[in-house]
Scaffold this motif. Structure first.
Motif, mmCIF file in Angstrom:
data_model
loop_
_atom_site.group_PDB
_atom_site.id
_atom_site.type_symbol
_atom_site.label_atom_id
_atom_site.label_comp_id
_atom_site.label_asym_id
_atom_site.label_seq_id
_atom_site.Cartn_x
_atom_site.Cartn_y
_atom_site.Cartn_z
ATOM 1 N N VAL A 184 50.983 44.648 36.026
ATOM 2 C CA VAL A 184 51.185 45.524 37.180
ATOM 3 C C VAL A 184 51.611 44.738 38.418
ATOM 4 N N VAL A 185 51.021 43.554 38.610
ATOM 5 C CA VAL A 185 51.313 42.722 39.785
ATOM 6 C C VAL A 185 52.131 41.515 39.339
ATOM 7 N N GLN A 186 53.295 41.344 39.930
ATOM 8 C CA GLN A 186 54.120 40.174 39.648
ATOM 9 C C GLN A 186 53.687 39.041 40.567
ATOM 10 N N ASN A 187 53.054 38.031 39.987
ATOM 11 C CA ASN A 187 52.496 36.932 40.768
ATOM 12 C C ASN A 187 53.572 36.246 41.599
ATOM 13 N N THR A 188 53.301 36.083 42.878
ATOM 14 C CA THR A 188 54.154 35.477 43.909
ATOM 15 C C THR A 188 55.345 36.354 44.295
ATOM 16 N N ARG A 189 55.516 37.507 43.656
ATOM 17 C CA ARG A 189 56.628 38.396 44.029
ATOM 18 C C ARG A 189 56.134 39.678 44.688
ATOM 19 N N THR A 190 55.166 40.341 44.074
ATOM 20 C CA THR A 190 54.608 41.556 44.686
ATOM 21 C C THR A 190 53.175 41.328 45.186
ATOM 22 N N GLY A 191 52.697 40.119 45.003
ATOM 23 C CA GLY A 191 51.345 39.761 45.423
ATOM 24 C C GLY A 191 50.917 38.496 44.719
ATOM 25 N N PHE A 192 49.618 38.282 44.634
ATOM 26 C CA PHE A 192 49.073 37.114 43.945
ATOM 27 C C PHE A 192 48.057 37.563 42.899
ATOM 28 N N VAL A 193 48.146 36.972 41.714
ATOM 29 C CA VAL A 193 47.153 37.194 40.664
ATOM 30 C C VAL A 193 46.293 35.940 40.602
ATOM 31 N N VAL A 194 44.984 36.109 40.781
ATOM 32 C CA VAL A 194 44.093 34.962 40.942
ATOM 33 C C VAL A 194 42.964 34.997 39.913
ATOM 34 N N ASP A 195 42.438 33.812 39.629
ATOM 35 C CA ASP A 195 41.241 33.684 38.800
ATOM 36 C C ASP A 195 40.033 33.865 39.712
ATOM 37 N N VAL A 196 39.159 34.781 39.373
ATOM 38 C CA VAL A 196 38.039 35.110 40.249
ATOM 39 C C VAL A 196 37.119 33.907 40.488
ATOM 40 N N ASN A 197 37.163 32.912 39.611
ATOM 41 C CA ASN A 197 36.307 31.730 39.767
ATOM 42 C C ASN A 197 36.947 30.635 40.611
ATOM 43 N N GLN A 198 38.217 30.795 40.935
ATOM 44 C CA GLN A 198 38.924 29.800 41.760
ATOM 45 C C GLN A 198 38.867 30.250 43.217
ATOM 46 N N GLU A 199 37.753 29.956 43.869
ATOM 47 C CA GLU A 199 37.486 30.523 45.183
ATOM 48 C C GLU A 199 38.534 30.145 46.226
ATOM 49 N N GLN A 200 38.947 28.886 46.237
ATOM 50 C CA GLN A 200 39.912 28.457 47.255
ATOM 51 C C GLN A 200 41.273 29.101 47.038
ATOM 52 N N ASP A 201 41.633 29.369 45.788
ATOM 53 C CA ASP A 201 42.890 30.075 45.511
ATOM 54 C C ASP A 201 42.842 31.496 46.084
ATOM 55 N N ILE A 202 41.687 32.127 45.960
ATOM 56 C CA ILE A 202 41.530 33.493 46.480
ATOM 57 C C ILE A 202 41.628 33.496 47.996
ATOM 58 N N VAL A 203 40.897 32.586 48.640
ATOM 59 C CA VAL A 203 40.932 32.504 50.106
ATOM 60 C C VAL A 203 42.350 32.225 50.582
#
Length: 213
Positions: free
Chosen positions: A158-177
């Motif tokens: 549903v979400v194209q990573n870096t194109r329509t948003g970001f898809v993140v690993d819930v355990n990678q806190e700094q990536d989410i922030v």
């Protein structure tokens, strides 16, 4: 006989009204009611159940606030984890930056999508549940919102990573922030991603378009 070459898989898409702009008066009114003027607004819409990532998001909110102090999180939805989530908000003194809306009529949702800057739902695998498709991500896209989605279930379709948003690993806190703060601060990037999501939702996920492929 069934022609297997003509089998069409129909994915759930956003209702048509998510593509329609809400009136400026209604936007102005909800901003006043929720004290959103001058705020950067995150929106999350979901049942409050396991696998939706609310404890993770609330845990990271103080770090996001350090970087962007005028951030506000709107939570729309209800469910069995309501008390746990509200207790976490109170325990971490987040009452001033979280607006808990609860359940609302479905056709009122566009107002909340359109008042937000970024949609975030940190879906993740859970022993009892995994997100199946993620229609809310398409509702956000139809509303021209960039999305931060947890990598689970159908999120990556549903979400194209870096194109329509970001898809993140819930355990990678700094990536989410980083994903959330990037979209809140880099408004042109956020606008481009939201626009790309809207076009994709319109072209690929509306039922009449899927049927004509």
């Amino acid at each position: 006989d069934l022609d297997r070459n003509k089998i069409i898989i129909l994915n759930p898409g956003p209702a048509d009204f998510f593509f329609t702009r809400v009136s400026d008066d209604k936007i102005k009114k909800i901003k006043a009611e929720l004290a959103l003027d001058g705020k950067k607004v995150l929106l999350s819409v979901s049942r409050l159940e396991d696998g939706k990532g609310y404890p993770h998001l609330l845990h990271l909110l103080p770090e996001i606030l350090k970087k962007i102090p005028n951030t506000v999180l709107i939570i729309v939805g209800d469910g069995s984890k309501r008390k746990i989530i509200l207790d976490q908000i109170q325990r971490d003194n987040l009452q001033n930056c979280v607006r808990f809306i609860g359940n609302i009529p479905y056709n009122n949702l566009p107002l909340y999508y359109q008042v937000a800057d970024v949609f975030v739902l940190l879906t993740h695998k859970d022993e009892n549940h995994e997100e199946g498709w993620g229609t809310v991500f398409l509702e956000a896209a139809a509303s021209s919102l960039p999305v931060v989605a947890g990598r689970a279930g159908g999120a990556e379709e549903v979400v194209q990573n870096t194109r329509t948003g970001f898809v993140v690993d819930v355990n990678q806190e700094q990536d989410i922030v980083l994903a959330i703060t990037t979209l809140l601060l880099e408004t042109e990037k956020a606008k481009q991603m939201g626009g790309a999501g809207m076009v994709r939702a319109q072209n690929e996920f509306m039922w009449h378009k899927q049927l004509t492929k």
